[in-house]
Scaffold this motif. Structure first.
Motif, PDB file in Angstrom:
ATOM      1  N   LEU A   1       0.830  -1.206   0.000  1.00 14.58           N
ATOM      2  CA  LEU A   1       0.000   0.000   0.000  1.00 14.58           C
ATOM      3  C   LEU A   1       0.863   1.254   0.000  1.00 14.58           C
ATOM      4  N   ALA A   2       1.959   1.220   0.733  1.00 15.30           N
ATOM      5  CA  ALA A   2       2.840   2.392   0.807  1.00 15.30           C
ATOM      6  C   ALA A   2       3.474   2.697  -0.534  1.00 15.30           C
ATOM      7  N   THR A   3       3.625   1.677  -1.388  1.00 11.59           N
ATOM      8  CA  THR A   3       4.212   1.875  -2.721  1.00 11.59           C
ATOM      9  C   THR A   3       3.139   1.819  -3.809  1.00 11.59           C
ATOM     10  N   ASP A   4       1.866   2.020  -3.415  1.00 14.74           N
ATOM     11  CA  ASP A   4       0.737   2.112  -4.347  1.00 14.74           C
ATOM     12  C   ASP A   4       0.518   0.842  -5.157  1.00 14.74           C
ATOM     13  N   GLN A   5       0.788  -0.312  -4.557  1.00 10.47           N
ATOM     14  CA  GLN A   5       0.544  -1.585  -5.232  1.00 10.47           C
ATOM     15  C   GLN A   5      -0.690  -2.230  -4.596  1.00 10.47           C
TER      16      GLN A   5
END
Length: 455
Positions: A96-100
């Protein structure tokens, strides 16, 4: 330099669990990831896999707040060696932190399946699905949070919100589908392989890295098979680049599903070229004219060395072509839809990705002038040839997108996708258009002319 020496050392001898523990104790996270980035977990007995996974997980947790890309990479490897609840938690968090978002959803679903007594997975999955406007899926996930779990109270509060959203969505969809069936005679048969947005559990959304036989770097899951050259990047650069690729592709999938209500689930190849590579493989003329293209079943992106906002928009555009191919069953010989419809749908979804349902201001001004002077490209002249070969490609793409917008405004995405499916199965486009919309291409052209003349 130390990482390169470590790689040379380990190339002849498989790394050991003791080395993993030592590197973790030294907080040498880059070396730890490098040592196990391409090691097959099956080569180790379960106790050794557990030791290695524990060391990798320490790196994921240590870097989660400061280096999301490396933390994600370590977490991904950790759960491959042993799928634990803490490992899946860290993988979901860093994804989530890397927009995946697709990978995060997959990790949470696996956690919910294998650790049902841990309320974290049901709650976080429900929250994620609600953010993705899937209230029914959110309700199903939140309902699996154990009553005595620490997350139970928060889950009950979120369920109220999900029920409200689900009720509104169900009523609107039921009304829309009833009206559509009344006027179009829609049936549920032969819908192709494109899957509707729903709360059903996806599978295989975690990405795996590797190197293909032709030397191309690969990053693949059940939706995308990403390929790119320049494997000379050091591993840190590759991890960061692949993370941004994954984020852009998940975004394209999610955005298309939001706009059209459906998205392609069958995997599609995505080949990323630098400007020079695209020129070599596709020709200098095409390299000068296009930001990307969809051909031979693959999305091919020009100048993808830097994933800019425009590059991401191009990914969205070409991904829509892959969706249309799936709708008409192109791989099985299905009949193609007119070029203007295919390109217009992709262009319209790209406009929406960039924040509007209208063309850019400069193009809108040109289109208005062309409409008022009777110089708009005719849809009937854009049915069989590439729009890039039209006298004014920008005007051709814009006119096609406005025509698609007219159809979407009249019947919504469901009716338009059914039209595309019907044509793919062999129906005449003109007849299918008249049956579903009560008008043919000449009347649609007149509507586009009138709409643009007023603006």
């Amino acid at each position: 330099m130390r990482a390169l020496l470590l790689l040379a050392l380990l190339s002849s001898n498989p790394p050991t669990p003791a080395q993993a523990q030592k590197l973790a104790a030294q907080r040498a996270w880059e070396d730890l990831y490098l040592a196990w980035s391409s090691v097959d977990p099956k080569g180790y007995p379960p106790p050794d896999r557990r030791t290695i996974a524990t060391s990798l997980l320490k790196g994921c947790e240590a870097l989660a707040s400061s280096d999301g890309v490396m933390a994600y990479s370590l977490g991904e490897r950790a759960v491959l060696f042993e799928e634990t609840a803490p490992g899946l938690r860290c993988l979901a968090r860093t994804a989530l932190a890397t927009d995946q978002r697709g990978t995060a959803e997959d990790a949470l679903r696996r956690g919910l399946e294998h650790f049902p007594k841990d309320g974290h997975f049901g709650f976080e999955l429900g929250k994620l699905l609600l953010e993705d406007k899937d209230p029914q899926g959110a309700l199903a996930a939140l309902g699996k949070v154990p009553p005595r779990a620490p997350e139970a109270a928060k889950a009950r509060a979120l369920m109220q919100k999900a029920r409200s959203a689900s009720s509104e969505e169900s009523a609107a969809m039921a009304q829309a589908r009833a009206i559509e069936r009344r006027f179009t005679g829609e049936t549920e048969d032969n819908k192709g392989s494109v899957q509707p947005a729903s709360g059903s559990a996806p599978t295989g959304l975690s990405y795996e890295s590797g190197v293909a036989s032709d030397g191309m770097r690969t990053r693949s899951n059940s939706r995308f098979v990403v390929k790119y050259f320049n494997n000379a990047r050091d591993f840190g650069q590759r991890a960061e680049y692949e993370g941004r690729i994954v984020s852009a592709l998940d975004e394209a999938h999610f955005h298309t599903r939001q706009v059209l209500g459906e998205a392609r689930e069958a995997p599609v190849d995505v080949i990323l070229y630098t400007r020079e590579e695209f020129r070599t493989h596709q020709g200098s003329a095409l390299a000068r004219m296009v930001a990307g293209l969809y051909s031979d079943g693959a999305i091919r992106i020009n100048d993808a060395a830097e994933l800019t906002q425009q590059t991401k928009a191009t990914l969205v555009h070409e991904y829509v072509h892959a969706v249309v191919d799936d709708l008409v069953r192109a791989a099985e010989g299905g009949q193609r839809v007119p070029i203007w419809l295919n390109e217009g749908l992709a262009e319209y979804v790209e406009w929406r990705y960039l924040g509007s349902d209208k063309p850019p201001h400069a193009l809108a001004t040109r289109m208005r002038g062309a409409a008022q002077n009777g110089q708009l490209p005719r849809l009937s002249d854009m049915a069989g040839g590439a729009l890039i070969q039209q006298r004014d490609p920008a005007l051709a793409y814009g006119t096609s997108a406005v025509a698609v917008r007219e159809l979407l405004n009249e019947g919504g995405p469901a009716r338009l996708l059914e039209l595309i499916r019907e044509v793919g199965q062999g129906a005449s486009f003109e007849e299918a258009l008249r049956q579903r919309y009560g008008r043919g291409v000449p009347e649609l052209e007149a509507s586009v002319q009138a709409t643009l003349s007023r603006r």
